[in-house]
Scaffold this motif. Structure first.
Motif, PDB file in Angstrom:
ATOM      1  N   UNK A 256       0.818  -1.213   0.000  1.00 34.29           N
ATOM      2  CA  UNK A 256       0.000   0.000   0.000  1.00 34.29           C
ATOM      3  C   UNK A 256       0.850   1.261   0.000  1.00 34.29           C
ATOM      4  N   UNK A 257       1.923   1.268   0.773  1.00 31.46           N
ATOM      5  CA  UNK A 257       2.750   2.468   0.887  1.00 31.46           C
ATOM      6  C   UNK A 257       3.681   2.636  -0.303  1.00 31.46           C
ATOM      7  N   UNK A 258       4.167   1.541  -0.876  1.00 31.47           N
ATOM      8  CA  UNK A 258       5.107   1.563  -1.989  1.00 31.47           C
ATOM      9  C   UNK A 258       6.274   2.515  -1.724  1.00 31.47           C
ATOM     10  N   UNK A 259       6.881   2.397  -0.535  1.00 22.71           N
ATOM     11  CA  UNK A 259       7.972   3.286  -0.158  1.00 22.71           C
ATOM     12  C   UNK A 259       9.313   2.576  -0.006  1.00 22.71           C
ATOM     13  N   UNK A 260       9.389   1.310  -0.343  1.00 19.61           N
ATOM     14  CA  UNK A 260      10.610   0.564  -0.101  1.00 19.61           C
ATOM     15  C   UNK A 260      11.718   1.008  -1.057  1.00 19.61           C
ATOM     16  N   UNK A 261      12.913   1.193  -0.518  1.00 16.99           N
ATOM     17  CA  UNK A 261      14.092   1.534  -1.314  1.00 16.99           C
ATOM     18  C   UNK A 261      15.312   1.054  -0.540  1.00 16.99           C
ATOM     19  N   UNK A 262      16.379   0.781  -1.255  1.00 14.11           N
ATOM     20  CA  UNK A 262      17.613   0.368  -0.594  1.00 14.11           C
ATOM     21  C   UNK A 262      18.814   0.738  -1.446  1.00 14.11           C
ATOM     22  N   UNK A 263      19.963   0.816  -0.791  1.00 18.97           N
ATOM     23  CA  UNK A 263      21.213   1.066  -1.480  1.00 18.97           C
ATOM     24  C   UNK A 263      21.845  -0.261  -1.882  1.00 18.97           C
TER      25      UNK A 263
ATOM     26  N   UNK B 172      29.118   8.048  -1.451  1.00 22.04           N
ATOM     27  CA  UNK B 172      28.101   8.335  -2.466  1.00 22.04           C
ATOM     28  C   UNK B 172      26.680   8.236  -1.904  1.00 22.04           C
ATOM     29  N   UNK B 173      26.490   7.501  -0.814  1.00 18.28           N
ATOM     30  CA  UNK B 173      25.145   7.240  -0.295  1.00 18.28           C
ATOM     31  C   UNK B 173      24.685   8.374   0.607  1.00 18.28           C
ATOM     32  N   UNK B 174      23.447   8.808   0.413  1.00 22.81           N
ATOM     33  CA  UNK B 174      22.924   9.901   1.224  1.00 22.81           C
ATOM     34  C   UNK B 174      21.477   9.617   1.609  1.00 22.81           C
ATOM     35  N   UNK B 175      21.122  10.051   2.811  1.00 20.55           N
ATOM     36  CA  UNK B 175      19.762   9.916   3.315  1.00 20.55           C
ATOM     37  C   UNK B 175      19.294  11.300   3.734  1.00 20.55           C
ATOM     38  N   UNK B 176      18.181  11.744   3.169  1.00 20.66           N
ATOM     39  CA  UNK B 176      17.628  13.056   3.523  1.00 20.66           C
ATOM     40  C   UNK B 176      17.172  13.052   4.976  1.00 20.66           C
ATOM     41  N   UNK B 177      17.621  14.041   5.754  1.00 20.57           N
ATOM     42  CA  UNK B 177      17.306  14.106   7.179  1.00 20.57           C
ATOM     43  C   UNK B 177      15.808  14.195   7.457  1.00 20.57           C
ATOM     44  N   UNK B 178      15.087  14.918   6.617  1.00 23.76           N
ATOM     45  CA  UNK B 178      13.663  15.135   6.872  1.00 23.76           C
ATOM     46  C   UNK B 178      12.780  14.026   6.307  1.00 23.76           C
ATOM     47  N   UNK B 179      12.989  13.684   5.044  1.00 17.99           N
ATOM     48  CA  UNK B 179      12.083  12.731   4.396  1.00 17.99           C
ATOM     49  C   UNK B 179      12.538  11.281   4.517  1.00 17.99           C
ATOM     50  N   UNK B 180      13.840  11.082   4.755  1.00 19.59           N
ATOM     51  CA  UNK B 180      14.379   9.732   4.783  1.00 19.59           C
ATOM     52  C   UNK B 180      14.638   9.163   3.398  1.00 19.59           C
ATOM     53  N   UNK B 181      14.425   9.982   2.359  1.00 21.17           N
ATOM     54  CA  UNK B 181      14.651   9.523   0.986  1.00 21.17           C
ATOM     55  C   UNK B 181      16.126   9.187   0.764  1.00 21.17           C
TER      56      UNK B 181
END
Length: 158
Positions: free
Chosen positions: A72-79, A106-115
């Motif tokens: 339902x959320x379709x938010x899964x992501x990974x490095x 090279x890997x970054x995670x947005x502090x606010x959204x977690x993207x």
């Protein structure tokens, strides 16, 4: 061919905890590629990627991780951190750590959204340009300054 790389994960763990705090809770899959590809005439020792959208969904389904909430959320992501295994087996421990550290940068995670996203290199320049024109840009000067050996003063243009 690809396979999971627990040796790379073992090298990455202390680097993440000491230098890449933003990645502590990030999902990272470490893999070996059997042989190093070439790009622009150079061996590519490692690559960093973000997997999201349909590929991430299919990976979750294949692993049995696609819960109803996830679907339902379709938010899964990974490095994905990919390392050339043919290079790895002959590399010294310090070289291995440097390549893994480079890919983690090279890997970054947005502090606010977690993207999840990828960062580019801090410096792109040619040795010949620096030899002819010195540290003509701020990023080049900062890069040499990071060496801490007085290179910035030695290469500055008068």
């Amino acid at each position: 061919m690809y396979r999971l790389a627990p040796d790379v994960a073992q090298v990455a763990a202390p680097l993440v905890s000491q230098h890449h705090h933003r990645l502590v809770d990030a999902p990272i899959v470490y893999i070996f590629r059997d042989s190093a590809p070439r790009s622009r005439g150079r061996m590519v020792l490692g690559r960093a990627r973000v997997t999201k959208g349909l590929p991430a969904f299919l990976a979750a389904v294949a692993a049995g991780d696609a819960s109803e909430e996830y679907i339902e959320a379709q938010e899964y992501a990974f490095f994905v951190v990919e390392i050339a295994e043919d290079w790895w087996v002959g590399a010294e421990p310090g070289q291995r750590a440097a390549v893994v550290d480079h890919e983690l940068c090279h890997l970054d995670v947005d502090d606010e959204s977690g993207d999840l996203s990828l960062r580019g290199h801090d410096l792109e320049e040619f040795n010949d340009v620096v030899a002819r024109h010195g540290l003509w840009r701020d990023d080049v000067s900062r890069f040499f300054g990071a060496c801490g050996v007085g290179a910035a003063a030695a290469c500055s243009v008068a």
